[in-house]
Design a protein around this motif. Structure first.
Motif, PDB file in Angstrom:
ATOM      1  N   ARG A  21       0.839  -1.201   0.000  1.00 14.19           N
ATOM      2  CA  ARG A  21       0.000   0.000   0.000  1.00 14.19           C
ATOM      3  C   ARG A  21       0.874   1.250   0.000  1.00 14.19           C
ATOM      4  N   GLY A  22       1.967   1.226   0.762  1.00 19.51           N
ATOM      5  CA  GLY A  22       2.879   2.360   0.785  1.00 19.51           C
ATOM      6  C   GLY A  22       3.529   2.575  -0.565  1.00 19.51           C
ATOM      7  N   ALA A  23       3.896   1.485  -1.243  1.00 23.80           N
ATOM      8  CA  ALA A  23       4.493   1.607  -2.575  1.00 23.80           C
ATOM      9  C   ALA A  23       3.483   2.161  -3.565  1.00 23.80           C
ATOM     10  N   LEU A  24       2.228   1.741  -3.430  1.00 19.97           N
ATOM     11  CA  LEU A  24       1.191   2.251  -4.324  1.00 19.97           C
ATOM     12  C   LEU A  24       0.973   3.741  -4.114  1.00 19.97           C
ATOM     13  N   VAL A  25       0.969   4.168  -2.860  1.00 20.44           N
ATOM     14  CA  VAL A  25       0.827   5.596  -2.565  1.00 20.44           C
ATOM     15  C   VAL A  25       2.007   6.376  -3.126  1.00 20.44           C
ATOM     16  N   ALA A  26       3.218   5.827  -3.009  1.00 20.71           N
ATOM     17  CA  ALA A  26       4.407   6.507  -3.527  1.00 20.71           C
ATOM     18  C   ALA A  26       4.328   6.643  -5.044  1.00 20.71           C
ATOM     19  N   VAL A  27       3.871   5.590  -5.732  1.00 19.44           N
ATOM     20  CA  VAL A  27       3.743   5.652  -7.191  1.00 19.44           C
ATOM     21  C   VAL A  27       2.695   6.683  -7.588  1.00 19.44           C
ATOM     22  N   LEU A  28       1.568   6.708  -6.868  1.00 19.66           N
ATOM     23  CA  LEU A  28       0.525   7.693  -7.172  1.00 19.66           C
ATOM     24  C   LEU A  28       1.047   9.116  -6.964  1.00 19.66           C
ATOM     25  N   LEU A  29       1.814   9.318  -5.890  1.00 20.58           N
ATOM     26  CA  LEU A  29       2.379  10.650  -5.654  1.00 20.58           C
ATOM     27  C   LEU A  29       3.342  11.046  -6.768  1.00 20.58           C
ATOM     28  N   MET A  30       4.163  10.094  -7.231  1.00 19.17           N
ATOM     29  CA  MET A  30       5.099  10.418  -8.312  1.00 19.17           C
ATOM     30  C   MET A  30       4.361  10.742  -9.598  1.00 19.17           C
ATOM     31  N   VAL A  31       3.274  10.019  -9.875  1.00 22.32           N
ATOM     32  CA  VAL A  31       2.491  10.307 -11.078  1.00 22.32           C
ATOM     33  C   VAL A  31       1.864  11.691 -10.984  1.00 22.32           C
ATOM     34  N   ILE A  32       1.293  12.005  -9.818  1.00 26.14           N
ATOM     35  CA  ILE A  32       0.665  13.324  -9.635  1.00 26.14           C
ATOM     36  C   ILE A  32       1.707  14.436  -9.763  1.00 26.14           C
ATOM     37  N   LEU A  33       2.880  14.239  -9.143  1.00 22.68           N
ATOM     38  CA  LEU A  33       3.935  15.252  -9.251  1.00 22.68           C
ATOM     39  C   LEU A  33       4.447  15.369 -10.683  1.00 22.68           C
ATOM     40  N   GLY A  34       4.513  14.263 -11.392  1.00 20.71           N
ATOM     41  CA  GLY A  34       4.945  14.302 -12.790  1.00 20.71           C
ATOM     42  C   GLY A  34       3.971  15.081 -13.648  1.00 20.71           C
ATOM     43  N   VAL A  35       2.676  14.832 -13.469  1.00 18.61           N
ATOM     44  CA  VAL A  35       1.665  15.575 -14.224  1.00 18.61           C
ATOM     45  C   VAL A  35       1.711  17.046 -13.864  1.00 18.61           C
TER      46      VAL A  35
END
Length: 42
Positions: A21-35
């Motif tokens: 779950r923590g890895a999924l949150v980290a990936v979502l944060l990176m995607v949001i920051l990338g966008v």
């Protein structure tokens, strides 16, 4: 069943589920920051 999990196989994997779950949150944060970065550059 004391827990809300229905699969008895996953009951012994609480830390694995938490880390996943923590890895999924980290990936979502990176995607949001990338966008956000793409919008900031353009």
């Amino acid at each position: 069943m004391p827990r809300d999990t229905t699969n008895p196989v996953t009951e012994d994997r609480e830390p694995a589920v938490e880390s996943e779950r923590g890895a999924l949150v980290a990936v979502l944060l990176m995607v949001i920051l990338g966008v956000a970065g793409i919008f900031a550059v353009s």
